[in-house]
Design an enzyme around this catalytic site. Structure first.
Site, short mmCIF file in Angstrom:
data_model
loop_
_atom_site.label_atom_id
_atom_site.label_comp_id
_atom_site.label_asym_id
_atom_site.label_seq_id
_atom_site.Cartn_x
_atom_site.Cartn_y
_atom_site.Cartn_z
N ARG A 1 28.58 39.23 -4.44
CA ARG A 1 27.72 38.55 -3.48
C ARG A 1 26.27 38.83 -3.83
O ARG A 1 25.97 39.62 -4.73
CB ARG A 1 28.03 39.01 -2.05
CG ARG A 1 27.80 40.45 -1.96
CD ARG A 1 27.97 41.21 -0.71
NE ARG A 1 27.42 42.52 -1.04
CZ ARG A 1 26.26 42.97 -0.61
NH1 ARG A 1 25.51 42.29 0.20
NH2 ARG A 1 25.82 44.15 -1.00
N ASP B 1 19.50 35.24 0.76
CA ASP B 1 20.28 34.48 -0.22
C ASP B 1 19.53 33.26 -0.72
O ASP B 1 19.80 32.77 -1.81
CB ASP B 1 21.63 34.06 0.38
CG ASP B 1 22.62 35.21 0.42
OD1 ASP B 1 23.52 35.21 -0.44
OD2 ASP B 1 22.47 36.09 1.26
#
Length: 322
Positions: free
Chosen positions: A50, A231
């Site tokens: 991730r 992100d």
């Protein structure tokens, strides 16, 4: 200073890509052995890696495939790189895969006329990652450490892989006594499994707290600042991070707690309204590690991210990929 394991969670060794399986931490530190980019895409979709790990997985997958195509023509090599880009662009919606893949393809196009296209592309990528990204991430961690007081308590919620531990290590070098509060970060519990683990591994003072405890902690004056990751970000400074970040930003504004975000600026999107939010499978909320948590018939809704308005941010701490 020894880098935390999560700081650089993906490595390319020969024709094998080693991806740290973050779903197995803290039970064990295990690397997936990936031999083609489609396996790498699957690791991304299954959240085996991730945050920054996704970025490294993309970059090294291009290098992995071009290594395997060294005997092919430049046309075939470039076509291979475009297939890699296409497959990653379709993997997860919130992370800016298209921005990363277009950047890598741009690097390939710059050396396309070279007699040694594959070698020059690999050298360019290696230099970009080692001399560019690694140094800039170290610089970002140092910049964040400068913002932390000498006896501060820092709250974090899904930061960028490895950087929170590095920030703490820089604070320790500066003789600062810093305490960290890590939210559990439900429903995947990245805060419990990853953040608390890596901070403890670095010998830092870390306390795990429920996501729902943030308001009480701030009301009691137990938080001096918040540092989160991101992100994806937009031109105006809005950014997307793990679901739950927005409510923490609102609480920080209410209680006048400085709120910092580790970001990689982007001008592709004008504002956070244009950032697509991934809706994950409801089973990730209804069950954990194969065990059902909710009664039969219950449904779940799991947006993986939320958007934080730039007006709620005290400072964006940036790293530039270009």
């Amino acid at each position: 200073m020894k880098e935390p394991v999560l700081f650089w969670p993906v490595r390319l060794r020969g024709d094998v890509l080693h991806i740290l399986d973050e779903t197995r931490i803290p039970r064990t530190v295990t690397y997936l052995k990936v031999r083609d980019h489609r396996e790498a895409v699957r690791a991304v979709k299954e959240m085996k890696t991730r945050a920054f790990g996704q970025f490294l997985t993309v970059c090294y997958s291009f290098m992995l495939e071009i290594n395997k195509k060294k005997g092919a023509s430049k046309e075939e090599q470039m076509a291979c790189l475009r297939r890699v880009a296409e497959d990653f662009n379709k993997s997860r919606p919130t992370f800016p895969f298209a921005e990363v893949t277009s950047m890598v393809l741009g690097m390939a196009e710059k050396v396309y006329d070279s007699l040694f296209f594959a070698d020059d592309f690999l050298a360019a990528m290696e230099g970009f990652l080692e001399n560019g990204i690694r140094r800039q991430r170290l610089g970002r961690a140092q910049a964040a450490a400068q913002l932390i007081g000498s006896h501060a308590t820092v709250l974090t919620h899904c930061h960028v892989s490895g950087e929170m531990a590095l920030i703490g290590m820089f604070c320790r070098q500066q003789k600062k006594k810093v305490r960290f509060l890590a939210t559990e970060t439900r429903p995947y519990l990245q805060g419990a499994r990853l953040t608390a683990w890596e901070l403890a591994q670095a010998g830092l003072d870390v306390t795990l707290v429920p996501d729902s405890a943030v308001a009480k902690l701030m009301a009691d004056g137990d938080v001096d600042c918040v540092i989160v990751g991101s992100d994806r970000s937009a031109r105006n400074g809005d950014f997307a991070n793990k679901i739950g970040t927005y409510q923490i930003a609102l609480l920080a504004r209410h209680f006048k707690v400085p709120f910092y975000a580790l970001v990689q600026p982007s001008d592709r999107l004008a504002s956070g309204k244009e950032i697509p939010v991934e809706i994950r499978d409801e089973e990730e909320v209804l069950a954990f590690e194969g065990r059902r948590l909710a009664p039969k018939g219950a449904r779940a809704f799991y947006p993986g991210f939320d958007i934080v308005d730039h007006n709620l941010v005290t400072r964006l701490i940036a790293v530039h990929a270009r």
